[in-house]
Write a protein that holds these residues in place. Structure first.
Motif, PDB file in Angstrom:
ATOM      1  N   PHE A  35      37.570  41.122  45.314  1.00 19.84           N
ATOM      2  CA  PHE A  35      36.566  40.475  44.475  1.00 19.84           C
ATOM      3  C   PHE A  35      37.170  39.349  43.654  1.00 19.84           C
ATOM      4  O   PHE A  35      38.376  39.313  43.410  1.00 19.84           O
ATOM      5  CB  PHE A  35      35.948  41.491  43.508  1.00 19.84           C
ATOM      6  CG  PHE A  35      35.039  42.470  44.187  1.00 19.84           C
ATOM      7  CD1 PHE A  35      33.675  42.234  44.262  1.00 19.84           C
ATOM      8  CD2 PHE A  35      35.554  43.627  44.763  1.00 19.84           C
ATOM      9  CE1 PHE A  35      32.843  43.133  44.899  1.00 19.84           C
ATOM     10  CE2 PHE A  35      34.728  44.526  45.398  1.00 19.84           C
ATOM     11  CZ  PHE A  35      33.361  44.284  45.471  1.00 19.84           C
ATOM     12  N   GLU A  36      36.278  38.460  43.243  1.00 18.98           N
ATOM     13  CA  GLU A  36      36.681  37.503  42.233  1.00 18.98           C
ATOM     14  C   GLU A  36      36.037  37.981  40.940  1.00 18.98           C
ATOM     15  O   GLU A  36      34.813  38.112  40.857  1.00 18.98           O
ATOM     16  CB  GLU A  36      36.164  36.112  42.619  1.00 18.98           C
ATOM     17  CG  GLU A  36      36.675  35.022  41.707  1.00 18.98           C
ATOM     18  CD  GLU A  36      36.043  33.693  42.052  1.00 18.98           C
ATOM     19  OE1 GLU A  36      36.019  33.342  43.233  1.00 18.98           O
ATOM     20  OE2 GLU A  36      35.547  33.040  41.129  1.00 18.98           O
ATOM     21  N   TRP A  37      36.856  38.240  39.949  1.00 14.83           N
ATOM     22  CA  TRP A  37      36.324  38.877  38.741  1.00 14.83           C
ATOM     23  C   TRP A  37      37.240  38.574  37.568  1.00 14.83           C
ATOM     24  O   TRP A  37      38.460  38.505  37.740  1.00 14.83           O
ATOM     25  CB  TRP A  37      36.244  40.400  38.979  1.00 14.83           C
ATOM     26  CG  TRP A  37      35.562  41.157  37.882  1.00 14.83           C
ATOM     27  CD1 TRP A  37      34.440  40.788  37.199  1.00 14.83           C
ATOM     28  CD2 TRP A  37      35.965  42.420  37.345  1.00 14.83           C
ATOM     29  NE1 TRP A  37      34.109  41.738  36.279  1.00 14.83           N
ATOM     30  CE2 TRP A  37      35.021  42.747  36.349  1.00 14.83           C
ATOM     31  CE3 TRP A  37      37.007  43.296  37.608  1.00 14.83           C
ATOM     32  CZ2 TRP A  37      35.107  43.921  35.600  1.00 14.83           C
ATOM     33  CZ3 TRP A  37      37.088  44.461  36.870  1.00 14.83           C
ATOM     34  CH2 TRP A  37      36.145  44.777  35.883  1.00 14.83           C
ATOM     35  N   ASN A  38      36.675  38.385  36.394  1.00 16.42           N
ATOM     36  CA  ASN A  38      37.527  38.108  35.234  1.00 16.42           C
ATOM     37  C   ASN A  38      37.777  39.349  34.386  1.00 16.42           C
ATOM     38  O   ASN A  38      38.335  39.257  33.311  1.00 16.42           O
ATOM     39  CB  ASN A  38      36.944  36.969  34.395  1.00 16.42           C
ATOM     40  CG  ASN A  38      35.706  37.380  33.622  1.00 16.42           C
ATOM     41  OD1 ASN A  38      35.284  38.537  33.674  1.00 16.42           O
ATOM     42  ND2 ASN A  38      35.127  36.452  32.907  1.00 16.42           N
TER      43      ASN A  38
ATOM     44  N   SER B 426      35.779  21.994  41.692  1.00 17.50           N
ATOM     45  CA  SER B 426      34.926  22.359  42.835  1.00 17.50           C
ATOM     46  C   SER B 426      34.587  23.848  42.796  1.00 17.50           C
ATOM     47  O   SER B 426      33.498  24.261  43.159  1.00 17.50           O
ATOM     48  CB  SER B 426      35.607  21.986  44.147  1.00 17.50           C
ATOM     49  OG  SER B 426      36.704  22.833  44.372  1.00 17.50           O
ATOM     50  N   LYS B 427      35.541  24.653  42.325  1.00 19.58           N
ATOM     51  CA  LYS B 427      35.294  26.084  42.257  1.00 19.58           C
ATOM     52  C   LYS B 427      34.221  26.415  41.228  1.00 19.58           C
ATOM     53  O   LYS B 427      33.384  27.285  41.437  1.00 19.58           O
ATOM     54  CB  LYS B 427      36.595  26.792  41.869  1.00 19.58           C
ATOM     55  CG  LYS B 427      36.667  28.225  42.331  1.00 19.58           C
ATOM     56  CD  LYS B 427      38.065  28.731  42.094  1.00 19.58           C
ATOM     57  CE  LYS B 427      38.181  30.195  42.429  1.00 19.58           C
ATOM     58  NZ  LYS B 427      39.503  30.708  42.078  1.00 19.58           N
ATOM     59  N   ASN B 428      34.243  25.692  40.118  1.00 17.09           N
ATOM     60  CA  ASN B 428      33.316  26.015  39.052  1.00 17.09           C
ATOM     61  C   ASN B 428      31.981  25.303  39.140  1.00 17.09           C
ATOM     62  O   ASN B 428      31.090  25.569  38.352  1.00 17.09           O
ATOM     63  CB  ASN B 428      33.973  25.730  37.687  1.00 17.09           C
ATOM     64  CG  ASN B 428      34.971  26.800  37.347  1.00 17.09           C
ATOM     65  OD1 ASN B 428      34.633  27.840  36.821  1.00 17.09           O
ATOM     66  ND2 ASN B 428      36.227  26.553  37.711  1.00 17.09           N
ATOM     67  N   SER B 429      31.871  24.391  40.106  1.00 14.23           N
ATOM     68  CA  SER B 429      30.584  23.710  40.231  1.00 14.23           C
ATOM     69  C   SER B 429      29.731  24.378  41.304  1.00 14.23           C
ATOM     70  O   SER B 429      28.591  24.032  41.508  1.00 14.23           O
ATOM     71  CB  SER B 429      30.794  22.229  40.569  1.00 14.23           C
ATOM     72  OG  SER B 429      31.491  22.120  41.785  1.00 14.23           O
ATOM     73  N   GLN B 430      30.335  25.338  42.003  1.00 15.51           N
ATOM     74  CA  GLN B 430      29.587  26.023  43.061  1.00 15.51           C
ATOM     75  C   GLN B 430      28.371  26.741  42.532  1.00 15.51           C
ATOM     76  O   GLN B 430      28.445  27.396  41.523  1.00 15.51           O
ATOM     77  CB  GLN B 430      30.485  27.057  43.766  1.00 15.51           C
ATOM     78  CG  GLN B 430      31.302  26.460  44.879  1.00 15.51           C
ATOM     79  CD  GLN B 430      32.401  27.412  45.334  1.00 15.51           C
ATOM     80  OE1 GLN B 430      32.363  28.601  45.034  1.00 15.51           O
ATOM     81  NE2 GLN B 430      33.383  26.881  46.047  1.00 15.51           N
TER      82      GLN B 430
END
Lengths: 290, 430, 277
Positions: A35-38, B426-430
Motif C-alpha cells: 500500500f501507499e500510506w502515510n 506528478s505524484k501529488n497531482s494525480q
C-alpha cells in the motif's frame, strides 16, 4: 487425552506472546508493503508491488543501503569471525590469565551500540579525537581525516567500531565449541607426526563444524540487522553513504511517513535473512532427529 | 493433583499477561502521575524542544501547575531531529501528546492534514488572538484557512559574526557579495574558520544555501522554486551548489563539516575559533544560556544584493491534539496560552527568543533581536525546510552533501533536485 | 589440548595477545581520561595526555544533569521484570519441546527459530498500531510484552539446546519418585540447567539494558526513558561537553559489567549445549 494437550499448555505463554509480537506484526507489515500510506490517513491506496519496484529501480539510497549491508555482512564474516576464531584458538591453550584476556576481548560486546557509537565518535573527532591526535604525534598529519565525514571512510570507520564491539560474540561461541573437543584426536595426530596446521585443518575445523554453523548464522543476522551504531554515529550520512536497510527503513517510516515503502524495505530485509538462514534452520532441526 | 498445579501455573501466567493488557488505561506509570490529589486532576502531556534556550519551559510549567492545581503537566523534551521523528512515531499510532511544539510549513502541516491537530479557529475568535499574537505568526500557523497552532515564536535568521575575528582582521560587516567573499579569504588566512556550519541533519548548511539562491535568483525565482512552480534545474541553483563546493574546497567550513553537529558549529563560534554563522533571533539567548557574552557578537544582513534584502523566517507553534478529551484540550489550550502569555514572556524575556506575542518587553540582554526582526520588515521568505515538502528537502540535503563531497557536479545536483520535484508534483497531482 | 609449546612460541603468543588486549582497552582508557578531565584540560592538551588533575566531580555532574538515576532506575525495573519472566516462559516451552511426549516438537521448534530471522524493523509499524489498539502504548506492560516477544526465539534455542544434554535417565528416576511433569521441570530440569540460565541471564540482561530501537519507538514519555535513550538525549543537549558525556557513558556501563562479572563463569558451559546443535 490430557497428555496430548499438556505440551501445548507449557508452550502456550511463549506461543501467545510470540504470535502477538513477532508473527502477526511481521505478516501485517508484509500486507502494508503493498500500500501507499502515510500511517495516519484513513485511506490506504493499494499499489501492488510498486513499492518494491520503486526501491529497486528508482530510489537512489536503497541500492547504497543494500550494498552497505552486504559489505557489512562480508566484513563481519571475514574479519569478525576470523578474529574471533584466531583469538579463541589462542585462548584455548592452557594459558595463564586466559580468563582475563577473554574478559578484555569480550567486554565491548557488553556495551550498547549507543555507548560504542558515542565512544568512537569521540575517538574519530576531527580536531580533538584520538586517531587524528595520534597521527599528528607520529608525524602523519597529512593522514588526518574527518573520518565520519568522508564517504570513502565513513562506513569502514563505523564498521571498525562495530568490529571492536562484536568480536566477543564469535569468540565466546568458538571457545565453547573448542572446549567440547576432546584431547584424544590431537594426541593421536601428534604421535602420527602431524604438523600443527594439519591437526588444525583435519581435526579442529571439522569438529567445529556445528559451531561454525551457529556463528555464521548469528553473524549474518547481526550484519543484516545493524542499526543503532549507524543511527548514532552517522545517521546514515554523509550524503546517505552509510545508510543501511534498517536505518533507511526507520527514516522512511518514521521521518517521512512512507509506511508502505518502509514496510517494503523491512521485507526485503526479511527475505534476505531467510535466504541466508533457511539452510541453517533446516540443518539444525534435521540434526535434532538424532 | 500435580496436573492441577501445572495447569494452575500456566493459567496464572496467561492471566498475568492478560492482566497486563487490561492494565493499560490506568497504567500511566510515570512517577509524576502518582500524586493524585484530593480533587480530580486533568493530566496533560506536553512535548517541547530541549537543550540550550529551552530550560525556561520547565520553570514555566512548574508555575503553571502551581497556579492551576487541577491540571498536571507531564513534560517531555527532545532535541531537534528526535523531536521530528518522535512526533511522526506518535502520529503513526495516534498517540500524540495533548500539546506539542512544532515548526510551521511542511513540518507542522502534517498533523492538521491528517486530522491530528485541533482546529483553533473558534478559540482564536473567542480569545481574540488577532490582538494577542503577531499577524505573520498567526498566518504561518494557519493551514487551509484554519488556525492549528498557538503561535509561540516568530524567528528571523541573520548572519552572526564574532567581533574578535573582525577586529583582528580589521574588517567591517560586508556590504556586497564580493566583499563577503573577500572577507572569507581574509578570515581564513588569519587562522579563523570563516563559516561555522554543520551539515549533520542538513538544515544548518541549508540556511547558507538559501541565501545564495536568493542572491543568484532573486526573490521572484526563489519564491517560485519554493512553491515548485519553477524548474530547479536552473542557473541560480547550479551557482549555489557551485559556491558550496567552492567554499568547501577552500576550507571555509570546519573540518568534517559534512557530518558536524550544528551545536558543535555553534560551539566554534562561542570559542571564537570561527568567524561567521547563520543563526536566528534565538541566538542571543543561546549565547547567554551557554555562558558567553552576547556583546562579543554582531549581526549583519547577508548581502544578497536584491531589493529588498530578505532574510528567511519561520514560525514555531504549539499544536493541540484533536483526539484528546475536551477537558484535556481545554487544559492544553490554557497551558499553550500561558506559555505564550505576556507575563511569562516578560519573566523569561532574556531567554525566550523572539515571541510571536504582541506587546511584550524587549530584552536588554538580547541586543541583536530587534535588529534582526527589523530586517524582516521589508519582506522575507519562508525557510526552505518548512517551505518544501519533506521528501524534497531530504533530497536537497543529500544534494548539498554530495556536491560538497564531489559525488555530484553542481549541474547534476540541480538535475537530481528537478527530477525529484517533478516526481513529487506528478505524484501529488494525480 | 596442546601438548608442548616451545618457549619462544610462548613469548610470541603472549606478546600478540597483550598487544591486542591493549588495543581493545584503548577506547576505554581514552573515554576514562576524557571523563576525569576538566574542559580546559581537555581543550588545551592532546587527548592521550594524562589528566592534569582527576575531576571525579564530573561523574556527579553527569549523574545529576543527565538524570542518570531516573534512566537507570527505569531500565533496571524493565530488566528485573523482563529477564526472569522471559526465562520462565522460555523454559516452560523448551521443557515441552524436549521432555514431554509431543508430536509437534520439531515443527514447533522450527517455528520459533524462524522468529530469529525476523528483524525487529519488520514489526514496528504493526506493533505500534497493535499496542495502541489495546491501550498499551507507552506503558510498562506494553514494553514488557514486546521485549518478552523478541527474547523468545533465542531463549528457547539456548534452553532447548541445554535441556537436551540432560540425561533422560533422570526423568525416569523422577517418574519412579512420583514426580509429575511440573515437578520434573521445577526440581530436576531447572536446577540442572543453571549454566544455561546464567548464560541467558547475561544475554537477556545485556540485550534489555542495551536495547535501543524498540525503546526509541515505544517509549515516548520522558519519565520512562531507558538508559540508551537517556544517553542519546544527553548527547543531544550537551553535545559539546565531552567530559560529562564520557562520564555518563561510564556510569551507564556499570550495571551490565556487574552482571557480566557475576555470571561469567557459567558462560561457556551454558553455551556449549546450543553450539553443539
Amino acid at each position: 487425552m490430557f497428555t496430548k494437550v499438556k505440551p501445548w499448555l507449557y508452550l502456550l505463554p511463549a506461543l501467545i506472546i510470540y504470535l502477538t509480537v513477532i508473527c502477526f506484526p511481521s505478516l501485517y507489515s508484509l500486507y502494508l508493503s503493498f500500500f501507499e500510506w502515510n500511517g495516519v490517513a484513513p485511506d490506504r491506496k493499494f499499489v501492488g508491488l510498486d513499492n518494491y519496484v520503486y526501491l529497486f529501480t528508482k530510489d537512489t539510497v536503497f541500492p547504497t543501503a543494500l550494498s552497505n549491508n552486504l559489505q557489512w555482512m562480508l566484513g563481519s564474516l571475514v574479519l569478525m569471525m576470523g578474529l574471533g576464531l584466531a583469538l579463541a584458538l589462542m585462548l584455548n591453550k592452557r594459558l595463564k590469565g586466559r580468563t582475563w584476556f577473554r574478559g578484555i576481548f569480550y567486554f565491548p560486546y557488553v556495551l550498547s551500540g549507543i555507548v560504542v557509537a558515542m565512544v568512537w565518535t569521540w575517538m574519530y573527532n576531527p580536531t580533538q579525537g584520538f586517531f587524528n591526535k595520534v597521527l599528528e604525534l607520529v608525524g602523519l598529519e597529512s593522514w588526518t581525516q574527518a573520518w565520519l565525514a568522508e564517504p570513502k571512510f565513513a562506513l569502514y570507520a563505523v564498521f571498525l567500531a562495530a568490529l571492536w564491539q562484536g568480536v566477543g560474540q564469535p569468540l565466546v561461541l568458538f571457545i565453547a565449541g573448542l572446549s567440547s573437543i576432546p584431547d584424544d584426536p590431537y594426541e593421536a595426530a601428534f604421535i602420527d607426526g602431524a604438523s600443527k596446521f594439519q591437526s588444525f585443518y583435519y581435526i579442529t575445523l571439522p569438529l567445529l563444524r556445528e559451531t561454525f554453523v551457529i556463528v555464521v548464522a548469528t553473524t549474518m543476522i547481526g550484519a543484516m540487522k545493524v542499526y543503532d551504531i549507524v543511527y548514532a554515529m552517522t545517521g546514515g550520512g554523509p550524503a546517505e553513504s552509510t545508510q543501511v536497510l534498517s536505518s533507511l527503513m526507520y527514516y522512511q517510516t518514521f521521518r517521512y511517513a512512507n509506511i508502505g515503502i518502509g514496510s517494503a524495505i523491512s521485507w526485503v530485509l526479511v527475505l534476505i535473512v531467510m535466504i541466508v538462514l533457511i539452510p541453517y534452520v533446516y540443518y539444525t532441526t534435521k540434526r535434532s532427529h538424532v | 493433583m500435580k496436573r492441577m498445579l501445572m495447569l494452575g501455573l500456566t493459567l496464572v501466567m496467561v492471566a498475568s499477561l492478560l492482566a497486563a493488557c487490561g492494565g493499560g488505561n490506568n497504567s500511566q506509570s510515570s512517577p509524576a502521575n502518582q500524586a493524585d490529589g484530593k480533587q480530580k486532576k486533568v493530566s496533560i502531556a506536553l512535548w517541547t524542544l530541549s537543550g540550550s534556550g529551552w530550560e525556561w519551559v520547565v520553570e514555566a510549567v512548574e508555575q503553571f501547575q502551581n497556579e492551576n492545581p487541577d491540571i498536571e503537566v507531564v513534560h517531555s523534551s527532545y532535541a531537534v531531529d528526535p523531536m521530528k521523528e518522535n512526533l511522526k512515531v506518535a502520529a503513526s499510532s495516534k498517540t500524540m501528546p495533548d500539546i506539542w511544539f512544532t515548526w510551521g510549513g511542511s513540518l507542522g502541516s502534517f498533523y492538521p492534514e491528517n486530522g491530528l491537530a485541533l482546529d483553533l479557529s473558534e478559540i482564536a475568535e473567542e480569545h481574540n488572538y488577532a490582538e494577542v499574537y503577531n499577524k505573520a505568526a498567526l498566518d504561518m500557523s494557519t493551514f487551509n484557512g484554519k488556525l492549528y497552532g498557538i503561535p509561540m515564536r516568530l524567528n528571523a535568521l541573520s548572519m552572526w559574526y564574532t567581533k574578535e575575528a573582525y577586529e583582528a582582521t580589521n574588517l567591517q560587516p560586508p556590504a556586497t557579495f564580493a566583499e563577503f567573499e573577500e572577507q572569507l579569504e581574509i578570515l581564513k588566512n588569519a587562522g579563523y574558520i570563516p563559516l561555522a556550519f554543520g551539515s549533520k541533519g542538513g538544515w544548518h548548511t541549508m540556511r547558507l544555501a538559501e541565501l545564495l539562491i536568493e542572491h543568484y535568483g532573486g526573490p521572484e525565482l526563489h519564491d517560485q522554486l519554493l512553491s515548485l512552480s519553477a524548474s530547479w534545474d536552473n542557473e541560480a541553483v547550479i551557482q549555489t551548489f557551485a559556491k558550496l563546493k567552492e567554499y568547501t574546497d577552500k576550507e571555509y567550513f570546519p573540518k568534517g563539516y559534512v557530518s558536524l553537529d550544528p551545536e558543535e558549529a555553534q560551539n566554534l563560534m562561542y570559542q571564537k575559533k570561527a568567524a561567521i554563522i547563520n543563526e536566528g533571533t534565538w541566538f542571543d539567548s543561546s549565547i547567554i544560556t551557554s555562558g558567553f557574552d552576547v556583546n562579543d557578537f554582531g549581526v549583519f544582513k547577508f548581502p544578497t544584493e536584491q531589493s529588498p534584502v530578505r532574510p528567511s523566517v519561520f514560525a514555531e507553534m504549539l499544536q493541540i491534539s484533536a483526539d484528546a478529551s475536551p477537558e484535556k484540550q481545554a487544559a492544553a489550550i490554557k497551558l499553550g496560552e500561558y506559555l505564550t502569555s505576556v507575563e511569562v514572556i516578560n519573566q523569561f524575556v532574556d531567554v525566550y527568543g523572539s515571541p510571536a506575542t504582541l506587546n511584550v518587553n524587549t530584552s536588554e540582554a538580547n541586543p541583536h533581536m530587534k535588529e534582526i526582526l527589523d530586517s524582516a520588515s521589508d519582506g522575507a521568505f519562508q525557510i526552505m525546510d518548512q517551505a518544501l515538502p519533506q521528501q524534497l528537502i531530504q533530497k536537497w540535503f543529500e544534494a548539498q552533501d554530495r556536491v560538497a563531497l564531489g559525488d555530484w557536479t553542481p549541474q547534476q545536483a540541480a538535475q537530481e533536485m528537478d527530477k525529484a520535484v517533478q516526481e513529487y508534483v506528478s505524484k501529488n497531482s494525480q | 589440548m596442546e601438548l608442548r609449546i616451545s618457549s619462544t612460541r610462548k613469548v610470541v603468543h603472549y606478546a600478540v595477545l597483550i598487544i591486542l588486549a591493549i588495543l581493545f582497552l584503548l577506547p576505554l582508557v581514552f573515554i576514562f581520561f576524557t571523563a576525569v578531565k576538566s574542559n580546559a584540560d581537555l581543550a588545551s592538551k592532546p587527548i592521550y595526555a594524562f589528566p592534569a588533575k582527576i575531576h571525579w566531580e564530573n561523574f556527579v555532574k553527569a549523574w545529576d544533569q543527565g538524570k542518570m538515576s531516573m534512566y537507570m532506575k527505569n531500565t533496571l525495573f524493565i530488566c528485573l521484570v523482563k529477564v526472569p519472566l522471559g526465562i520462565l516462559i522460555e523454559a516452560l516451552a523448551a521443557f515441552a519441546l524436549t521432555r514431554l511426549k509431543f508430536r509437534w516438537s520439531i515443527p514447533m521448534f522450527s517455528f520459533f527459530l524462524i522468529g530469529m530471522m525476523i528483524p525487529m524493523q519488520a514489526t514496528l509499524v504493526p506493533l505500534n498500531m497493535l499496542l495502541n489498539a489495546i491501550h498499551l502504548k507507552g506503558t510498562y506492560p506494553g514494553i514488557f510484552l514486546i521485549y518478552l516477544g523478541f527474547g523468545i526465539p533465542f531463549g528457547i534455542m539456548i534452553l532447548r539446546g541445554f535441556f537436551r544434554t540432560i540425561p533422560k535417565e533422570l526423568d525416569e528416576a523422577a517418574l519412579i519418585d512420583g514426580c509429575s511433569d511440573m515437578g520434573k521441570f521445577l526440581r530436576i530440569i531447572l536446577p540442572l540447567s543453571m549454566p544455561a540460565i546464567a548464560t541467558l541471564i547475561i544475554f537477556d540482561f545485556m540485550a534489555t539494558w542495551n536495547e535501543f530501537l524498540l525503546a526509541q519507538i515505544f517509549i515516548s514519555d520522558q519519565s520512562m526513558r531507558t538508559i540508551t535513550l537517556g544517553l542519546l538525549a544527553f548527547r543531544g543537549d550537551w553535545s559539546t561537553d565531552y567530559t560529562l558525556m564520557s562520564a555518563a557513558v561510564l556510569i551507564s556501563v556499570l550495571p551490565v559489567m556487574i552482571v557480566y562479572l557475576l555470571f561469567q563463569k557459567y558462560f561457556v558451559n551454558g553455551l556449549a549445549g546450543s553450539v553443539k546443535g
